[in-house]
Design a protein around this motif. Structure first.
Motif, PDB file in Angstrom:
ATOM      1  N   ARG A   1      11.659  -4.981 -11.015  1.00  0.00           N
ATOM      2  CA  ARG A   1      13.036  -4.376 -10.171  1.00  0.00           C
ATOM      3  C   ARG A   1      13.621  -3.148 -11.036  1.00  0.00           C
ATOM      4  O   ARG A   1      13.824  -3.193 -12.275  1.00  0.00           O
ATOM      5  N   LYS A   2      13.628  -1.918 -10.280  1.00  0.00           N
ATOM      6  CA  LYS A   2      14.307  -0.724 -10.565  1.00  0.00           C
ATOM      7  C   LYS A   2      13.673  -0.583 -12.153  1.00  0.00           C
ATOM      8  O   LYS A   2      14.554  -0.290 -13.062  1.00  0.00           O
TER       9      LYS A   2
ATOM     10  N   THR B   1      15.969   1.024 -15.651  1.00  0.00           N
ATOM     11  CA  THR B   1      16.586  -0.017 -16.267  1.00  0.00           C
ATOM     12  C   THR B   1      15.884  -0.076 -17.671  1.00  0.00           C
ATOM     13  O   THR B   1      16.087  -0.958 -18.459  1.00  0.00           O
ATOM     14  N   ILE B   2      15.130   0.758 -18.164  1.00  0.00           N
ATOM     15  CA  ILE B   2      14.467   0.918 -19.455  1.00  0.00           C
ATOM     16  C   ILE B   2      15.430   1.089 -20.704  1.00  0.00           C
ATOM     17  O   ILE B   2      16.256   1.841 -20.352  1.00  0.00           O
TER      18      ILE B   2
ATOM     19  N   VAL C   1       4.949 -13.956 -17.770  1.00  0.00           N
ATOM     20  CA  VAL C   1       5.403 -12.587 -17.401  1.00  0.00           C
ATOM     21  C   VAL C   1       6.925 -12.402 -17.498  1.00  0.00           C
ATOM     22  O   VAL C   1       7.680 -11.456 -18.158  1.00  0.00           O
ATOM     23  N   THR C   2       7.721 -13.413 -16.868  1.00  0.00           N
ATOM     24  CA  THR C   2       9.147 -13.229 -16.916  1.00  0.00           C
ATOM     25  C   THR C   2       9.829 -13.350 -18.186  1.00  0.00           C
ATOM     26  O   THR C   2      10.759 -12.579 -18.634  1.00  0.00           O
ATOM     27  N   GLU C   3       9.243 -14.161 -19.258  1.00  0.00           N
ATOM     28  CA  GLU C   3       9.646 -14.247 -20.523  1.00  0.00           C
ATOM     29  C   GLU C   3       9.550 -12.982 -21.335  1.00  0.00           C
ATOM     30  O   GLU C   3      10.255 -12.451 -22.047  1.00  0.00           O
ATOM     31  N   ILE C   4       8.178 -12.357 -21.027  1.00  0.00           N
ATOM     32  CA  ILE C   4       7.837 -11.041 -22.034  1.00  0.00           C
ATOM     33  C   ILE C   4       8.707 -10.013 -21.360  1.00  0.00           C
ATOM     34  O   ILE C   4       9.230  -9.160 -22.201  1.00  0.00           O
ATOM     35  N   LEU C   5       9.046  -9.803 -19.910  1.00  0.00           N
ATOM     36  CA  LEU C   5       9.731  -8.834 -19.481  1.00  0.00           C
ATOM     37  C   LEU C   5      11.178  -8.890 -19.820  1.00  0.00           C
ATOM     38  O   LEU C   5      11.945  -8.067 -20.076  1.00  0.00           O
TER      39      LEU C   5
ATOM     40  N   GLY D   1      14.051  -6.356 -21.546  1.00  0.00           N
ATOM     41  CA  GLY D   1      15.357  -6.141 -20.582  1.00  0.00           C
ATOM     42  C   GLY D   1      14.998  -5.674 -19.245  1.00  0.00           C
ATOM     43  O   GLY D   1      15.788  -5.325 -18.525  1.00  0.00           O
ATOM     44  N   LEU D   2      13.977  -6.292 -18.765  1.00  0.00           N
ATOM     45  CA  LEU D   2      13.454  -5.877 -17.345  1.00  0.00           C
ATOM     46  C   LEU D   2      13.315  -7.566 -16.704  1.00  0.00           C
ATOM     47  O   LEU D   2      13.626  -8.473 -17.199  1.00  0.00           O
ATOM     48  N   GLU D   3      13.257  -7.522 -15.341  1.00  0.00           N
ATOM     49  CA  GLU D   3      13.264  -8.643 -14.459  1.00  0.00           C
ATOM     50  C   GLU D   3      12.073  -8.265 -13.288  1.00  0.00           C
ATOM     51  O   GLU D   3      12.263  -7.305 -12.918  1.00  0.00           O
ATOM     52  N   LEU D   4      11.534  -9.154 -13.147  1.00  0.00           N
ATOM     53  CA  LEU D   4      10.874  -9.605 -11.711  1.00  0.00           C
ATOM     54  C   LEU D   4      11.819  -9.249 -10.385  1.00  0.00           C
ATOM     55  O   LEU D   4      12.694  -9.975 -10.458  1.00  0.00           O
TER      56      LEU D   4
END
Length: 627
Positions: free
Chosen positions: A329-330, A334-335, A434-438, A442-445
């Motif tokens: 998402r974005k 959001t980096i 993948v969710t944990e790594i992102l 500071g990112l999210e699916l």
């Protein structure tokens, strides 16, 4: 005074007649390096030789070394001083041992740009001023033979008015990549001078010019730069970089439509900023390329979207039917800039380069005349933005390869990626990992766009990089098996039709004849076809060819002067293709074959034809079988 050996043996000193006497009172004692060679002195030569000027000049210019022209068997330090230091001190590095016994490395050939004084070239003697052909501060050649390509007196190019060809930049990139490959923990500190090099700036300008692009907030286009003068433009950039006066302009905000009907924001830098970003990318990219993993395909030299699609096809044909189709998402908005700079700092320690990247991240966005500062993210549309995105998501690639590769295969193209697993359980566990790594980045699916699919027996399909991917049976290869296939997605077909509509609109195209219209359509068809030609796009290509033909016929009818004279039967598709219109149908090629093609589908051997009773196939079969 050293002892001389007699004829019986023992230690033997230099056998120079008349040169071995005790110094008188007040006379200066010379070190071994400053002893006068008798062969080069007129007072110690025989009469016949003294009168020959040619022999004197030859002897004076000859550098006698042990093992080459003379015998000096002196012990200890005296022997080393006389044997290896017979040449005058020119601030050169010590010579290698003549015997070669203790030599650790092979002696490299001497560069053509520098040499000893005895070889006919003059070594700079002025203290504190080394020329380009002399020795460096660590007794090494200065930039390969003294050319100093890409470097400067301080931090600029040696000759700003002349630039080296692109091969020089490629050589620099190969060197940086090799150094980064050798040491995974090395941090590079002398990079800013390379970015300021005239050869790097010229290559950066060529790449920006080829990519075209609109003007930034200053309104200066590429055409305006060419009219004003490219050399003066690049020299101004170099001068600002060297003096530390360079400042990045805000990016111009522009929106482009997305496939789902929404708008994607883009940031367009100025031409000046794009050149500097391209120069920085030329220097930084090979360093980080040494670390990037094979699962990353987006915006990397030597890698493309077709390779990513082929990796998915091969994984699906091996039985990895459960797919995690992920969407961040974005991502570009959001980096975390702080975390990004930490990742950059693992390879780059040059403070001026780090400061340059911070300027680009915090430059701000100009929208409707108002500049808005950006505290997070990176502008999507900048030259260096894809490289920064790959650096940021390299953390995902590295952790997945090290700890999660048993769950499935990761295929990533920039911020779009999929994970292909063998079972549904592994695919669900892969989604959690993948969710944990992102989250650490500071990112999210995206909860709505991220899906878990089952490709077995063609149950479901997904879209990746403009292609719809689904499993289907292949009658010619193995009728009972399902193979991965891909073709242009609905969004891709919609975009190509919209583009063809714009080019063939008679009221807005301003085209005088059909030849000019075909010249405008061909680049679009050729580029679109080159991208999708490696899949199963035969049907979609045929549909597109038909649509283009109908649009050209409609253009004929809407041309005012052509209405009475135009006849559709006089303009078949073959005539248009004969004029030069690109034909998509028949251009599909697979990079590799999924499975071997069956030799024949015919039940009749040898003839390999089908036919009913009394047909051509049956007649030929009867003739062959003798019935």
């Amino acid at each position: 005074m050293h002892p001389e050996a007699g004829s019986g043996g023992g230690l033997r000193g230099p056998t120079l007649s008349g040169a071995s006497k005790a110094p008188e009172r007040g006379e200066r004692i010379h070190s071994p390096q400053h002893e006068v060679k008798s062969a080069a002195s007129t007072y110690h030569q025989p009469k016949g030789v003294r009168e020959g000027r040619a022999a004197h000049v030859t002897a004076e210019a000859t550098d006698k070394r042990p093992g080459i022209g003379g015998t000096l068997d002196l012990p200890g330090v005296w022997g080393a001083g006389c044997g290896e230091g017979a040449v005058r001190d020119r601030r050169d590095p010590p010579r290698q041992p003549t015997s070669g016994k203790d030599r650790l490395y092979k002696e490299k050939p001497k560069a053509s740009g520098a040499g000893r004084e005895s070889e006919g070239l003059v070594v700079p003697m002025k203290a504190g001023a080394q020329s380009a052909g002399g020795k460096g501060p660590c007794f090494g050649r200065a930039c390969d033979g003294g050319k100093r390509v890409g470097m400067a007196r301080g931090i600029g190019p040696n000759d700003p008015g002349r630039h080296e060809p692109a091969e020089t930049v490629q050589e620099l990139q190969r060197t940086l990549r090799a150094c980064a490959k050798r040491s995974k923990t090395r941090r590079f500190h002398a990079l800013y001078g390379r970015i300021c090099g005239s050869d790097v700036l010229h290559e950066a300008w060529e790449r920006v010019r080829r990519n075209r692009g609109a003007a930034g907030v200053d309104g200066e286009s590429i055409k305006a730069v060419e009219e004003r003068g490219v050399e003066a433009f690049l020299e101004g950039i170099r001068a600002d970089l060297v003096a530390g006066r360079y400042r990045h302009h805000p990016v111009r905000r522009r929106y482009i439509p997305k496939g789902d009907g929404k708008q994607r924001p883009l940031g367009i830098p100025t031409v000046r900023d794009r050149v500097v970003q391209a120069a920085a990318k030329l220097v930084l990219e090979p360093i980080f390329e040494a670390d990037f993993r094979p699962c990353s395909y987006g915006f990397r030299p030597g890698r493309n979207a077709t390779q990513a699609l082929e990796a998915i096809r091969e994984a699906g044909n091996r039985g990895l039917n459960f797919v995690l189709d992920a969407d961040i998402r974005k991502f570009f908005d959001t980096i975390d800039q702080g975390k990004l700079m930490v990742l950059v700092g693992k390879r780059v320690s040059d403070r001026r380069v780090v400061k340059l990247i911070r300027q680009w991240l915090s430059a701000g966005v100009m929208e409707e005349g108002t500049v808005r500062q950006s505290l997070a993210g990176t502008p999507q549309g900048g030259v260096i933005s894809p490289l920064l995105a790959n650096i940021y998501l390299h953390f995902l690639d590295r952790v997945w390869e090290k700890r999660c590769s048993h769950l499935g295969i990761l295929v990533r193209y920039a911020d779009d990626f999929v994970v292909m697993s063998a079972t549904r359980e592994k695919a669900e566990r892969a989604r959690g990992r993948v969710t944990e790594i992102l989250e650490r980045l500071g990112l999210e699916l995206h909860p709505e766009k991220t899906r878990l699919l089952d490709l077995s027996r063609g149950h479901e399909s997904f879209t990746f990089l403009g292609c719809e991917i689904r499993k289907r049976r292949s009658i010619q290869r193995a009728p009972k098996l399902y193979f991965m296939k891909r073709w242009p997605s609905r969004e891709a077909m919609k975009r190509i039709r919209g583009r063809i509509n714009e080019l063939t609109d008679a009221s807005r195209s301003g085209v005088a004849n059909v030849g000019e219209l075909i010249e405008r359509i061909n680049p679009v068809l050729r580029g679109w076809g080159e991208y999708f030609r490696t899949g199963n796009a035969e049907h979609m290509f045929s549909v597109t060819d038909t649509y283009v033909y109908r649009r050209i016929m409609r253009w004929f009818l809407r041309r005012g002067s052509w209405r009475t004279a135009f006849r559709a039967k006089d303009w078949p598709s073959a005539r248009l293709h004969g004029i030069g219109l690109v034909r998509l149908w028949g251009s599909v090629r697979y990079p590799t074959q999924a499975a071997p093609v069956r030799p024949s589908l015919s039940r009749v051997r040898e003839i390999r034809t089908h036919g009913l009773i009394g047909g051509a196939g049956m007649v030929s079969a009867c003739g062959i079988l003798g019935q």
